[in-house]
Design a protein around this motif. Structure first.
Motif, PDB file in Angstrom:
ATOM      1  N   PRO A 120       0.853  -1.200   0.000  1.00  0.00           N
ATOM      2  CA  PRO A 120       0.000   0.000   0.000  1.00  0.00           C
ATOM      3  C   PRO A 120       0.881   1.240   0.000  1.00  0.00           C
ATOM      4  CG  PRO A 120       0.101  -0.934   2.199  1.00  0.00           C
ATOM      5  CD  PRO A 120       0.810  -1.885   1.297  1.00  0.00           C
ATOM      6  N   PRO A 121       0.352   2.366  -0.443  1.00  0.00           N
ATOM      7  CA  PRO A 121       1.163   3.588  -0.420  1.00  0.00           C
ATOM      8  C   PRO A 121       1.561   3.926   1.018  1.00  0.00           C
ATOM      9  CG  PRO A 121      -1.132   4.092  -0.927  1.00  0.00           C
ATOM     10  CD  PRO A 121      -1.009   2.617  -0.939  1.00  0.00           C
ATOM     11  N   PRO A 122       2.656   4.659   1.184  1.00  0.00           N
ATOM     12  CA  PRO A 122       3.076   5.042   2.532  1.00  0.00           C
ATOM     13  C   PRO A 122       1.997   5.832   3.254  1.00  0.00           C
ATOM     14  CG  PRO A 122       4.782   5.566   0.929  1.00  0.00           C
ATOM     15  CD  PRO A 122       3.570   5.171   0.150  1.00  0.00           C
ATOM     16  N   LEU A 123       1.996   5.727   4.576  1.00  0.00           N
ATOM     17  CA  LEU A 123       1.125   6.538   5.425  1.00  0.00           C
ATOM     18  C   LEU A 123       2.041   7.462   6.224  1.00  0.00           C
ATOM     19  CD1 LEU A 123      -1.961   6.653   6.519  1.00  0.00           C
ATOM     20  CD2 LEU A 123      -0.961   5.649   8.570  1.00  0.00           C
ATOM     21  N   PRO A 124       2.273   8.703   5.737  1.00  0.00           N
ATOM     22  CA  PRO A 124       3.160   9.605   6.465  1.00  0.00           C
ATOM     23  C   PRO A 124       2.738   9.723   7.921  1.00  0.00           C
ATOM     24  CG  PRO A 124       2.659  10.509   4.324  1.00  0.00           C
ATOM     25  CD  PRO A 124       1.762   9.319   4.503  1.00  0.00           C
ATOM     26  N   THR A 125       3.670   9.434   8.815  1.00  0.00           N
ATOM     27  CA  THR A 125       3.382   9.367  10.256  1.00  0.00           C
ATOM     28  C   THR A 125       4.362  10.252  10.998  1.00  0.00           C
ATOM     29  OG1 THR A 125       2.505   7.124  10.080  1.00  0.00           O
ATOM     30  CG2 THR A 125       3.351   7.792  12.241  1.00  0.00           C
ATOM     31  N   LEU A 126       3.825  11.018  11.924  1.00  0.00           N
ATOM     32  CA  LEU A 126       4.637  11.907  12.756  1.00  0.00           C
ATOM     33  C   LEU A 126       4.966  11.178  14.056  1.00  0.00           C
ATOM     34  CD1 LEU A 126       5.149  14.864  11.899  1.00  0.00           C
ATOM     35  CD2 LEU A 126       3.461  15.567  13.546  1.00  0.00           C
ATOM     36  N   LEU A 127       6.237  11.105  14.390  1.00  0.00           N
ATOM     37  CA  LEU A 127       6.634  10.529  15.679  1.00  0.00           C
ATOM     38  C   LEU A 127       7.209  11.657  16.527  1.00  0.00           C
ATOM     39  CD1 LEU A 127       7.364   8.272  17.689  1.00  0.00           C
ATOM     40  CD2 LEU A 127       9.469   7.901  16.383  1.00  0.00           C
TER      41      LEU A 127
END
Lengths: 84, 366
Positions: free
Chosen positions: B5-12
């Motif tokens: 699946p396409p990336p899921l931009p995630t903020l850490l």
């Protein structure tokens, strides 16, 4: 560049520590909106604003929540000359 | 073969200077960051998470974004434009002893020769920066500079010399006998340097609009037999600089959103990241009061609250009236991120699973 003065004393840092009204329970108003509004009002009353400096939060966070006192905001203020 | 699946931009986010049990030491949140990068395909996080002094991990799925610019990115003021590499300038505090300055220059040379990083120029400030350390009323770490003007002038000289990112090394006060330092080395307490480090990088990024990060310069410490593994990375070498140079060497460009919108900035726009693409935020469950986290929450981004990452603070979702997805630790957080990336409702993975609520029908004849 941001227009900050690089002259000695043109920029000053100061601790930010204040209590602001807490979440009002209104689901249509985010915590962020409430904090930003209250913080702006708090900084308009800052002594630096009366001296012609513009206090701006360089860094801030909610560090405590109290049902009576509201939200504690701690951080760092950037004080610059109003003409910078 | 099933396509990914396409990336899921995630903020850490792991706030600095608040004594987080994961990430409050020497890059000890790096394993969590690596796992979240694998789960999300695209992780955006700040130097405190990735900096482990002499240790680092380079992963093209991880975007190294300084804290002030992370807040601005989350707010939609900045767009991130990934780059294959950049030239990192080195800003040295005039308050450093000649021997310490030499060690840091040699780290830069090592990174050029052994890692192929593009580094330079090197600028020494025209006055000692005068770093001071303080504690906030809740015990959090913060600090200040006596000469912020000297920092800004040195930064300007580096930009004029061709640097597109800046690694700052400031001389921090030594206090080898302090109980706070002993506690930190033994895995308790708060990183006393973190607050001042954040102020330094925030100031430069705000003024220059380019990626910046900081490494403190300190005198060496005697070996500690009870050194906590989480603090060990900071005691391997003479400096904390290598991880900063590696991180900055591929930090994304910080493009003002207005310029990005107006097409005033050349580049592969398809690879750019804007706030609207953030699919999830991962943060310690008791430290949800930072600007980036609150901004994402206001936009309805799923907020994954890690209960296993304790700190000095108790700013929880319940206290703020903010719904969260609670997880026990970062392994579970990665599972939730993967579920979101695959389009799976995380609620379907928990028990009990209540039936859908049916609104009560109005009374009256059928």
């Amino acid at each position: 560049m941001s227009g900050l003065s690089t002259a000695p004393g043109g920029v000053r840092l100061e601790a930010l520590d204040c209590w602001l009204p807490g979440p009002c329970g209104d689901p249509s108003r985010s915590v962020l909106a409430g904090v930003r509004c209250a913080l702006e009002a708090h900084l308009r009353r800052h002594p630096a604003a009366l001296e012609g400096r513009r206090p701006e939060p360089l860094r801030w966070a909610v560090t405590a929540v109290d049902p009576r006192r509201g939200l504690r905001i701690e951080g760092v203020l950037l004080l610059t000359d109003a003409c910078a | 073969m099933i396509p990914e699946p396409p990336p899921l931009p995630t903020l850490l986010v792991v706030p600095t200077g608040i004594g987080c049990s994961v990430g409050g030491y020497a890059g000890d949140a790096l394993p969590a960051a690596r796992l979240l990068a694998a789960a999300s395909g695209c992780l955006i996080t700040h130097p405190n998470v990735l900096n482990a002094a002499a240790l680092y991990w380079s992963d093209r799925r991880i975007h190294y974004v300084e804290g002030w610019s992370l807040d601005r990115f989350a707010a939609g003021d900045l767009v991130l434009a990934p780059v294959p590499g950049r030239r990192v300038g080195l800003l040295l505090d005039a308050g450093m002893e000649p021997g310490l300055q030499l060690r840091h220059r040699q780290v830069a040379d090592a990174c050029r020769a052994s890692l192929g990083l593009r580094l330079g120029p090197v600028v020494v400030t025209d006055a000692p920066l005068g770093v001071t350390l303080r504690r906030g009323p809740t015990g959090t770490s913060w600090g200040s500079l006596e000469r912020p003007d000297a920092l800004l002038r040195a930064g300007e000289r580096l930009v004029a010399g061709g640097a597109t990112a800046i690694a700052v090394v400031a001389r921090f006060p030594d206090d080898p006998a302090s109980t706070a330092l002993a506690a930190y080395r033994q895995g308790e307490g708060v990183d006393a340097l973190a607050g001042a480090e954040a102020v330094i990088s925030h100031l430069l990024v705000r003024h220059l609009g380019i990626p910046c990060a900081h490494a403190p310069a300190l005198a060496p410490l005697p070996a500690e037999p009870w050194l906590d593994p989480r603090a060990a990375a900071e005691e391997l070498g003479h400096t904390f600089l290598p991880c900063v140079l590696v991180g900055l060497s591929r930090a994304p460009d910080l493009v003002p959103a207005a310029a990005a919108q107006a097409g005033q900035r050349p580049g592969r726009r398809g690879e750019w990241l804007d706030a609207g693409c953030i699919g999830a935020v991962v943060a310690p469950a008791g430290a949800l009061g930072g600007e980036a986290v609150l901004t994402c929450a206001a936009r309805g981004v799923p907020l994954i609250a890690v209960e296993g990452n304790s700190s000095l603070l108790a700013v929880t979702g319940a206290a703020l009236g903010q719904p969260v997805l609670p997880v026990a630790g970062y392994a579970e957080a990665a599972g939730v991120v993967l579920a979101l990336r695959e389009g799976i409702d995380p609620a379907a993975l928990a028990r009990p699973i209540p039936p859908l609520a049916v609104p009560s029908a109005p009374s009256g004849p059928l």
